[in-house]
Scaffold this motif. Sequence first.
Motif, PDB file in Angstrom:
ATOM      1  N   SER A  50      39.560 -16.951   0.019  1.00 36.73           N
ATOM      2  CA  SER A  50      38.630 -17.420  -1.004  1.00 36.73           C
ATOM      3  C   SER A  50      39.357 -17.684  -2.321  1.00 36.73           C
ATOM      4  O   SER A  50      38.912 -18.497  -3.132  1.00 36.73           O
ATOM      5  CB  SER A  50      37.513 -16.402  -1.221  1.00 36.73           C
ATOM      6  N   VAL A  51      40.507 -17.025  -2.501  1.00 37.12           N
ATOM      7  CA  VAL A  51      41.280 -17.238  -3.719  1.00 37.12           C
ATOM      8  C   VAL A  51      41.759 -18.682  -3.829  1.00 37.12           C
ATOM      9  O   VAL A  51      41.991 -19.195  -4.927  1.00 37.12           O
ATOM     10  CB  VAL A  51      42.474 -16.261  -3.787  1.00 37.12           C
ATOM     11  N   ALA A  52      41.911 -19.359  -2.680  1.00 38.74           N
ATOM     12  CA  ALA A  52      42.358 -20.760  -2.703  1.00 38.74           C
ATOM     13  C   ALA A  52      41.347 -21.660  -3.386  1.00 38.74           C
ATOM     14  O   ALA A  52      41.686 -22.768  -3.820  1.00 38.74           O
ATOM     15  CB  ALA A  52      42.606 -21.254  -1.280  1.00 38.74           C
ATOM     16  N   LEU A  53      40.093 -21.203  -3.497  1.00 40.52           N
ATOM     17  CA  LEU A  53      39.063 -21.978  -4.181  1.00 40.52           C
ATOM     18  C   LEU A  53      38.723 -21.382  -5.536  1.00 40.52           C
ATOM     19  O   LEU A  53      38.490 -22.114  -6.505  1.00 40.52           O
ATOM     20  CB  LEU A  53      37.793 -22.049  -3.318  1.00 40.52           C
ATOM     21  N   SER A  54      38.665 -20.053  -5.609  1.00 36.78           N
ATOM     22  CA  SER A  54      38.251 -19.425  -6.864  1.00 36.78           C
ATOM     23  C   SER A  54      39.302 -19.568  -7.955  1.00 36.78           C
ATOM     24  O   SER A  54      38.972 -19.569  -9.146  1.00 36.78           O
ATOM     25  CB  SER A  54      37.938 -17.941  -6.642  1.00 36.78           C
TER      26      SER A  54
ATOM     27  N   LEU B  39      28.329 -34.916  -7.013  1.00 32.80           N
ATOM     28  CA  LEU B  39      27.845 -34.632  -5.678  1.00 32.80           C
ATOM     29  C   LEU B  39      28.274 -33.214  -5.315  1.00 32.80           C
ATOM     30  O   LEU B  39      29.429 -32.846  -5.537  1.00 32.80           O
ATOM     31  CB  LEU B  39      28.431 -35.600  -4.643  1.00 32.80           C
ATOM     32  N   ARG B  40      27.347 -32.414  -4.815  1.00 34.73           N
ATOM     33  CA  ARG B  40      27.704 -31.109  -4.251  1.00 34.73           C
ATOM     34  C   ARG B  40      27.585 -31.243  -2.737  1.00 34.73           C
ATOM     35  O   ARG B  40      26.509 -31.528  -2.212  1.00 34.73           O
ATOM     36  CB  ARG B  40      26.778 -30.022  -4.782  1.00 34.73           C
TER      37      ARG B  40
ATOM     38  N   ILE C   1      33.228 -24.355   2.210  1.00 37.16           N
ATOM     39  CA  ILE C   1      33.597 -24.931   0.915  1.00 37.16           C
ATOM     40  C   ILE C   1      32.414 -25.693   0.330  1.00 37.16           C
ATOM     41  O   ILE C   1      31.783 -26.505   1.009  1.00 37.16           O
ATOM     42  CB  ILE C   1      34.803 -25.898   1.038  1.00 37.16           C
ATOM     43  N   GLY C   2      32.147 -25.426  -0.933  1.00 31.96           N
ATOM     44  CA  GLY C   2      31.204 -26.248  -1.692  1.00 31.96           C
ATOM     45  C   GLY C   2      31.984 -27.151  -2.622  1.00 31.96           C
ATOM     46  O   GLY C   2      32.547 -26.690  -3.620  1.00 31.96           O
ATOM     47  N   TRP C   3      32.066 -28.436  -2.285  1.00 33.85           N
ATOM     48  CA  TRP C   3      32.857 -29.409  -3.043  1.00 33.85           C
ATOM     49  C   TRP C   3      32.016 -30.017  -4.171  1.00 33.85           C
ATOM     50  O   TRP C   3      30.869 -30.387  -3.949  1.00 33.85           O
ATOM     51  CB  TRP C   3      33.325 -30.544  -2.133  1.00 33.85           C
TER      52      TRP C   3
ATOM     53  N   ALA D 130      35.892 -26.754  -6.387  1.00 35.53           N
ATOM     54  CA  ALA D 130      35.382 -26.308  -5.096  1.00 35.53           C
ATOM     55  C   ALA D 130      34.984 -24.847  -5.219  1.00 35.53           C
ATOM     56  O   ALA D 130      35.553 -24.104  -6.019  1.00 35.53           O
ATOM     57  CB  ALA D 130      36.412 -26.495  -3.994  1.00 35.53           C
ATOM     58  N   ASN D 131      33.998 -24.443  -4.438  1.00 31.75           N
ATOM     59  CA  ASN D 131      33.439 -23.101  -4.544  1.00 31.75           C
ATOM     60  C   ASN D 131      33.485 -22.399  -3.201  1.00 31.75           C
ATOM     61  O   ASN D 131      33.174 -22.993  -2.165  1.00 31.75           O
ATOM     62  CB  ASN D 131      31.985 -23.184  -5.030  1.00 31.75           C
TER      63      ASN D 131
END
Length: 364
Positions: free
Chosen positions: A64-68, A213-214, A315-317, A333-334
Amino acid sequence: MQGLAAAERDSTTTPSLRRRLWLWRRGFLSQSDAVYDLEESTYESYVSDYQRYVRTKRINGTWSVALSNKLLFHRVLQPFDERRMTVYGMLRDGTYHSVDSRTPHREVTDGGAASAPAEGRHEPASETANAAQRVVSRLEDEGRLVLKWAHGGGGNNVFLCTDTDDGYRVNDDHYTGAEFRSLVAGLEEYLVCAFVEQGSFATARYPETPNTLRIITMYDDVENEPFIAAAIHRIGTTESAPLDNFTQGGLSASIDLETGELGPGAQPSTDGRVEWHTTHPDTGTPVDGELIPGWERIRAQLLEMADACSFVPYIGWDVIVTGSDGEFRVIEANSYPGLKSIQVHGPLLADERVRRFYERTGVC
């Protein structure tokens, strides 16, 4: 659980105590009662607030660190350079650290031509203690910048900065030169990013905010491929400006995953209920029935990116459409994206493939 309790405490929706207990026992906050169709026969089709706050956090595990961490995510997307936003530098410990200032992007505009990189100052790779001046110089070169905290999401800790004739504008507030330098000097682990210019379609909906866009992707480890679980177009309003956040009063319009057609825009009202708009409430521009330009190309490219990130299955882009033929930039990204703006259009667990993903990952 602390996040759940804080969200309930800050809720402006006040159902009866009996109703609140009914919601709480099933994992929902009071605010969700105003957004979802929650009844005994329907609530199990929704991802609950408990499942979102507690269980979806665990899906990506240590990755998750790759996104946070937004700087790390910027590096992860390096193979898709034309889809990344430019990150000029990072502010840390009172110093400015250059990131990719030496290689400005060429943006594809609505007209289809690649524009030349903006003329600007060549920044050395070494750090400097005069961080505020570096940001001011870059802002004066570019005209607009985005300063965003390198950690976390939700639209918080984002500063949209504009160079003006009499100082600077940060979000909706005016700053003198001294005030702006003081603001920058106090920022810790903030990224200094290029402002992504959205295309004419997003601008026409509402020109005062970036309208994103999400798109939520999930990795199907049975079929060994990613898929799009849901997509919405977030559109800013006078209530949400300078951002497009749904929880702050922006619109959320569903996107048909096959055609790219928008549904009506949902907007939370002051009493927590949802209002529906076929046209934008401020500009009068059509929303319902409009088509995202180049949706097929956007969808295909995003799935390719999600496939390259298969080690991060959820992933939430956040995407800004920059042109008329599928050009876009990923701005964030989330790892556990908010779901109210998604599920206001219908429960996620009604889709069997989505339900299987959440079941396999221990969410439900």
